[in-house]
Write an enzyme that holds these catalytic residues in place. Structure first.
Site, short mmCIF file in Angstrom:
data_model
loop_
_atom_site.label_atom_id
_atom_site.label_comp_id
_atom_site.label_asym_id
_atom_site.label_seq_id
_atom_site.Cartn_x
_atom_site.Cartn_y
_atom_site.Cartn_z
N ASN A 149 39.04 39.74 52.21
CA ASN A 149 37.72 39.32 51.57
C ASN A 149 38.00 38.16 51.27
OD1 ASN A 149 35.18 38.74 51.15
ND2 ASN A 149 34.52 40.83 50.87
N TRP A 150 37.67 37.01 50.99
CA TRP A 150 37.65 35.87 50.56
C TRP A 150 36.90 35.73 49.31
CZ3 TRP A 150 40.59 31.55 53.72
CH2 TRP A 150 42.11 32.05 54.14
N LYS A 151 35.45 36.22 49.44
CA LYS A 151 34.44 36.48 48.88
C LYS A 151 34.43 35.08 48.90
CE LYS A 151 34.88 40.43 46.65
NZ LYS A 151 34.90 41.46 45.88
N HIS A 159 28.12 44.38 52.40
CA HIS A 159 28.58 44.62 51.07
C HIS A 159 28.45 44.41 50.14
CE1 HIS A 159 31.66 43.75 48.73
NE2 HIS A 159 32.31 43.61 48.76
N GLY A 213 36.49 45.40 42.35
CA GLY A 213 37.28 44.16 41.69
C GLY A 213 37.31 44.76 40.49
N GLY A 242 39.63 42.11 48.46
CA GLY A 242 39.13 41.58 47.99
C GLY A 242 40.60 40.40 46.87
N GLY A 243 40.51 40.62 45.71
CA GLY A 243 41.34 40.06 44.93
C GLY A 243 42.92 39.54 45.20
P1 PGA Z 1 38.82 43.80 45.36
O1 PGA Z 1 37.06 43.93 46.60
O2 PGA Z 1 39.85 44.65 46.36
O3 PGA Z 1 39.27 43.01 45.14
O4 PGA Z 1 38.32 45.27 44.68
C1 PGA Z 1 37.46 44.30 47.60
C2 PGA Z 1 36.26 44.10 48.09
O5 PGA Z 1 34.63 43.95 47.34
O6 PGA Z 1 35.64 44.10 49.58
#
Ligand code: PGA
Length: 251
Positions: A9-11, A95, A173, A234-235
């Site tokens: 998930n690159w956001k 999400h 996150g 994410g990260g």
């Molecule tokens: P994260 O994010 O791995 O940075 O905790 C996960 C997500 O929000 O899908």
């Protein structure tokens, strides 16, 4: 057998050239057998990356969000038919950042789910509790309510097109990951709910991903849990080195 999925998930990160480079780096990773890689990328990159990914059957390009409306006067929104017209047939729904920052309610998410199925999309449906709920130990009821409110209207056969992502908000996150045992407990519970609402066959075939600070250092242990079928990352998905290690973490 359930699909194993490493989902990025690159956001709202990466500019065009960085996105293209990251895609190329990931497309060169040797993906383990029976694992599929999902890349949930920002809207501007969906068309070009889904074109590139046509030659990569193990990589699916995924939208991070979609409108609950089909078309019309909704400035700034993107519809399922638009996604379909550029070859994108997967979308993340609900999400926690959409729920909390953009006030997407269970009702709105139900509409997005229903329209997605009607329009032929596949969905990654996210659920998960905030820290206050976890502290009160009511997280099972909280997640059950999210599923009841937005997903249980589906038919058993609709679940062929649904992946569930359990993402405890306190782990997103933050660097705090749910322990493998905590993740397994919730995934097992979600599967139990599916089998009670539908049947065991449906429950056994739905992939349930864990999300929340998945890193190369914890992916293997998380993915080795019986009911954890992969991760939504994410990260750690923003660097080819860390995401490729996560892709290779399936036992
Ligand atoms: P994260 O994010 O791995 O940075 O905790 C996960 C997500 O929000 O899908």
């Amino acid at each position: 057998m359930r699909k194993k999925i490493a989902a990025a998930n690159w956001k709202m990160n990466l500019e065009a050239e960085e996105a293209r480079q990251l895609y190329y780096d990931i497309s060169n990773v040797k993906i383990p057998k029976n694992v599929t890689v999902f890349l949930a990328v920002p809207f501007p990159y969906l068309a070009s990356l889904s074109l590139l990914a046509k030659s990569q059957p193990r990589i699916s390009i995924v939208a991070q969000n979609v409108s609950q409306h089909t078309s019309g006067a909704y400035t700034g929104e993107v519809s399922y038919p638009m996604l379909r017209s550029i070859g994108v047939n997967w979308c993340v729904i609900g999400h926690s950042e959409r729920r909390s920052i953009f006030q997407e309610s269970n009702e709105i998410l139900k509409d997005k789910v229903n329209l997605g199925l009607k329009e032929g999309s596949n969905l990654v449906f996210c659920c998960g509790e905030p820290l206050s709920i976890r502290k009160k130990k009511t997280h099972k009821a909280y997640v059950e309510n999210q599923l009841t409110a937005s997903l249980w209207q589906l038919s058993a056969s609709d679940f062929d097109k649904v992946v569930i992502a359990y993402e405890p908000i306190w782990a997103i996150g933050t660097g705090v990951t749910a322990s493998a045992a905590e993740a397994q407990e919730m995934h097992q519970y979600i599967r139990l709910l599916i089998s009670q609402k539908y049947n065991k066959k449906v429950a056994d075939q739905v992939s349930i991903l864990y999300g929340g600070s998945v890193k190369p250092a914890n992916a293997k242990e998380l993915f080795s849990q019986a009911d954890v079928d992969g991760g939504l990352v994410g990260g750690a998905s923003l660097k080819a080195a860390s995401f490729s290690q996560i892709i290779k973490s399936f036992g």
